[in-house]
Design an enzyme around this catalytic site. Structure first.
Site: not given
Ligand code: R5P
Length: 279
Positions: A145, A175-177
């Site tokens: 995500a 998760v990529k943020t």
């Protein structure tokens, strides 16, 4: 272990290396909403020299089919969300744009989809994530995500912590943020591995290396970096330097020294935009 569990674990191990738990994903999916992004105008030309140094490659099916040879060994993280562009009505109006059948045919190791928490189409993108996770679970394909940040949102630990947690709760496997002050709080509240995007090209390579270093120091398992690698005048030295931080535990100084050494062996790339040639 069921076949599905085996497949899921095997694919995750292509993205996050089991020997050190780290990840160097090369992002080249920008064209899906930005069009021919500077220095990614001719994707094959940008991607090919960097492939030997990337653990995985994040891109759309269009660029995969046209610009990466099927014989390549690099694991593929397929962006399957889109449907909006930089000149359109609202960037958050994304949907799933590639079927699971297509992802399986392309033998991908991971699926990637953006969520826009707090934006107008938040619900649509979160519902898409949940649906994609259900489908991925059915076939043993993990989902990354991507926490896209709308113009109106602050990239702070409070917002990013919320977006990452929501993504994990809906079942995202990774998760990529973005890196931010207080990043360890974002990591703490997210029960799945986090990787960071590089964001816009920083003026100096050493700043991008510092970003990668800080993110890993504060709990990220790695990076999904694009522009700070291939918009550099020295993309190969840059990916090698990032790699040494991600996989060898290098300090920023060690990585930057490597960059300088490798850079001296190369000619800088022209600052002219790449010419688009017909294939
Ligand atoms: C952004 O829309 C894309 O998903 C990129 O993959 C992501 O932002 C990472 O690339 P960059 O390091 O250039 O920000």
């Amino acid at each position: 272990m069921t076949s599905m569990d085996w497949g899921m674990k095997n694919r995750i191990s292509k993205i996050i290396h089991p020997d050190d738990g780290r990840c160097l994903m090369l992002a080249v999916d920008h064209g899906y909403f930005l069009g021919p992004t500077e220095r990614l105008e001719v994707p094959r030309r940008t991607i090919t020299p960097l492939l030997p140094y990337a653990d995985s490659l994040m891109l759309t099916r269009g660029v995969l089919r046209t610009s990466v040879d099927p014989e390549t060994n690099v694991p593929i993280v397929l962006r399957v969300s889109g449907g909006a562009s930089i000149v359109g009505e609202d960037l958050s109006k994304e949907t799933i744009t590639t079927s699971m059948e297509e992802a399986i045919k392309l033998n991908v190791s991971c699926l990637a989809l953006s969520i826009f928490v707090g934006s107008k189409y938040e619900h649509q993108t979160l519902a898409s994530l949940a649906k994609l996770v259900d489908e991925g679970e059915r076939y043993g394909i993990p989902v990354l995500a991507v926490t896209a940040v709308g113009k109106e949102m602050a990239r702070d630990a409070r917002y990013l912590g919320l977006a990452c947690r929501v993504a994990a709760e809906l079942g995202a496997h990774v998760v990529k943020t973005y890196y931010c002050e207080g990043f360890e709080k974002v990591v703490e509240g997210c029960p799945v591995p986090l990787i960071i995007a590089g964001g816009k090209k920083l003026p100096r390579e050493i700043d991008a290396l510092q970003l990668a270093y800080d993110a890993i120091e504060h709990g990220a398992v790695g990076v999904d970096m694009g522009r700070n690698i291939w918009q550099s005048d020295y993309p190969v030295p840059m990916i090698k330097a990032v790699r040494t931080i991600v996989h060898k535990g290098a300090t920023v100084k060690e990585a930057y020294d490597l960059f300088l050494k490798e850079k001296d062996k190369e000619k800088p790339r022209s600052s002219e935009p790449q010419k688009i040639i017909s294939r």
